[in-house]
Write an enzyme that holds these catalytic residues in place. Sequence first.
Site, PDB file in Angstrom:
ATOM      1  N   LYS A 134       5.962  -8.618 -25.460  1.00 42.90           N
ATOM      2  CA  LYS A 134       7.342  -8.973 -25.066  1.00 42.90           C
ATOM      3  C   LYS A 134       8.374  -8.046 -25.716  1.00 42.90           C
ATOM      4  O   LYS A 134       9.223  -7.487 -25.022  1.00 42.90           O
ATOM      5  CB  LYS A 134       7.678 -10.424 -25.475  1.00 42.90           C
ATOM      6  CG  LYS A 134       6.848 -11.484 -24.815  1.00 42.90           C
ATOM      7  CD  LYS A 134       7.306 -12.874 -25.221  1.00 42.90           C
ATOM      8  CE  LYS A 134       7.083 -13.260 -26.665  1.00 42.90           C
ATOM      9  NZ  LYS A 134       5.679 -13.277 -27.113  1.00 42.90           N
ATOM     10  N   ASN A 148      14.323 -14.153 -28.040  1.00 38.91           N
ATOM     11  CA  ASN A 148      13.271 -14.286 -29.057  1.00 38.91           C
ATOM     12  C   ASN A 148      13.104 -13.014 -29.895  1.00 38.91           C
ATOM     13  O   ASN A 148      12.659 -13.046 -31.033  1.00 38.91           O
ATOM     14  CB  ASN A 148      11.952 -14.657 -28.369  1.00 38.91           C
ATOM     15  CG  ASN A 148      10.894 -15.106 -29.359  1.00 38.91           C
ATOM     16  OD1 ASN A 148      11.062 -16.106 -30.045  1.00 38.91           O
ATOM     17  ND2 ASN A 148       9.810 -14.358 -29.468  1.00 38.91           N
ATOM     18  N   HIS A 174       0.148 -20.441 -30.100  1.00 35.28           N
ATOM     19  CA  HIS A 174       0.884 -21.698 -30.257  1.00 35.28           C
ATOM     20  C   HIS A 174       0.102 -22.905 -29.738  1.00 35.28           C
ATOM     21  O   HIS A 174       0.678 -23.818 -29.148  1.00 35.28           O
ATOM     22  CB  HIS A 174       2.236 -21.623 -29.537  1.00 35.28           C
ATOM     23  CG  HIS A 174       3.082 -20.485 -29.991  1.00 35.28           C
ATOM     24  ND1 HIS A 174       3.504 -20.356 -31.297  1.00 35.28           N
ATOM     25  CD2 HIS A 174       3.566 -19.401 -29.331  1.00 35.28           C
ATOM     26  CE1 HIS A 174       4.221 -19.244 -31.418  1.00 35.28           C
ATOM     27  NE2 HIS A 174       4.265 -18.638 -30.247  1.00 35.28           N
TER      28      HIS A 174
END
Length: 473
Positions: free
Chosen positions: A126, A149, A194
Amino acid sequence: MSNMPQNKLFDFNLTTLIVGMGGTGLSCARYLQTQNCQFSIADSRAEPNNLIVVKNEFPEIEILTGIFDLEVFKHYQQIIVSPGVSIRSNLFNRLAEQGCFILGDIELFAQVVDKPVIAITGSNGKSTVTTLVEKIANECGIKTIAGGNLGIPALDLLSSNSDLYVLELSSFQLETTYSLQTLSATVLNISEDHMDRYRDLDDYRQVKETIYDNTDYAIVNYDEQKIFSNIKKQCLELDKEILLFGYGLAKKENLMDCSYPLFYLQDNKFLYHDQQFIMTTEDIKIKGTFNYLNVLAALALLVPLQLDKNKQYRAIKQYNGLEHRCEWVSDIEHISFYNDSKGTNTGATIAAIQAFDELEQVILIAGGVGKGANFDDLGKVIRNKVKATILLGTDADKIKNSALKLGAKKESFYPVASMSEAVFVAKSLAKIGDVILFSPACASFDRYQNYMQRGDDFKKCVLSLQEEIKHVS
Ligand code: UMA
Ligand code: ADP
């Protein structure tokens, strides 16, 4: 598809609570203040790090610290929740049932932004793709800023008055985003991350896929077949006109669909766009197949802007990559050291190991907080491609056990107690031409504040070993 309130508007006159006093909470507070909106702020820690900052900057507001309380929260009509706080809890379910509008900072940003947005999510790559898109667009003369983020909270970007916003979005942020309209959007890839916040990989994937909900151009990685078929299905079901652009490793079966393929011809790799040669991978400074795919993703995301090709390619050739991502640190006695501290999940570490060619033997330093991950895929790669694994941190044994179960040799694992010991042991096992890769496959918070501090520690240990060796010789 998101099943959240798509059309609910944030109202600056309603009672508002910000949850979380980190970077996101502070940026929301600052933004609301510019809009003369009254708000309170809560944090479940008794003494959050930013408590003094909040008290100084917003002396008038109500501050709630300690365990979140439904009886207190239910008096607010809107609650802006920070990404680190999970909304999948009884508390937030109850509040939503009672009609409270629960949103994140990205939803608020979405409701006020008046310039095009490009959005990027995925388990890995990302930040690289986000900063590359930002760089290319700027080089092509479009005033562009990136955040989310990546680091700068989205609402803080607005004061830059840019003409294009590039947002890196985590699954946590997507959970509380409902109406973000994007020019183009992508899920780069999906691998376990996660897992302490999701039921399983499908649950996590579904949250990531909501990034495509309101996009004009959906950019899809053809190697992520599940995402590709889900988005096609979504277009058919909703009778929606989305332009699909694919990128990925060139394969016979996808050549017709894949606009941005990466071709392998013997030992050479080439980037193409619709049968036209763009550049060879020799021209690109960031190395490894995953990075060549990141470059193709960035180009595909920029398709709707129809930018000057030569300027775009020049920007790509200049891009040096980001710190802590497969970052070369030093060569000591012909052994190369790489810092991949941002490799915080198994997918990232697998990609980093595979970036080195057959002739380079990899010694891996890994371990930390596993976030509920299953390490079997990494275990396989360790068995096949890693000469020795130095293990450090809370979930180190989980990595070792997965690799042992899959047939890795017991003698190839070395538990250590500190980063300096890890670097020392790795160096003592290495031969000329080997690579020492610090790619933990885990989060850092058992020993460090964040991955940057951890990567800096690795680099410091490598450089001090280098100094010691210089002194001795
Ligand atoms: N807090 C509570 N209760 C909780 C959890 C947290 O009160 O149950 C409080 C903490 O005490 C702290 C505050 O919330 O005061 C921190 O909020 P936060 O964890 O949401 O962190 P922020 O500082 O707001 O940073 C967030 C992102 N952090 C997370 O998603 C965990 C940052 O991504 C992001 O850069 C920033 O917003 C700006 O958008 C970091 C991250 O680790 C880099 N992201 C994860 C990742 O990349 O894997 C998703
Ligand atoms: P993110 O922001 O998603 O964490 P980064 O661009 O910061 O991604 O890269 C983090 C790490 O993930 C890199 O150091 C590398 O190990 C790995 N990585 C980067 N891009 C990819 C990709 N496209 N596929 C798999 N792994 C990748």
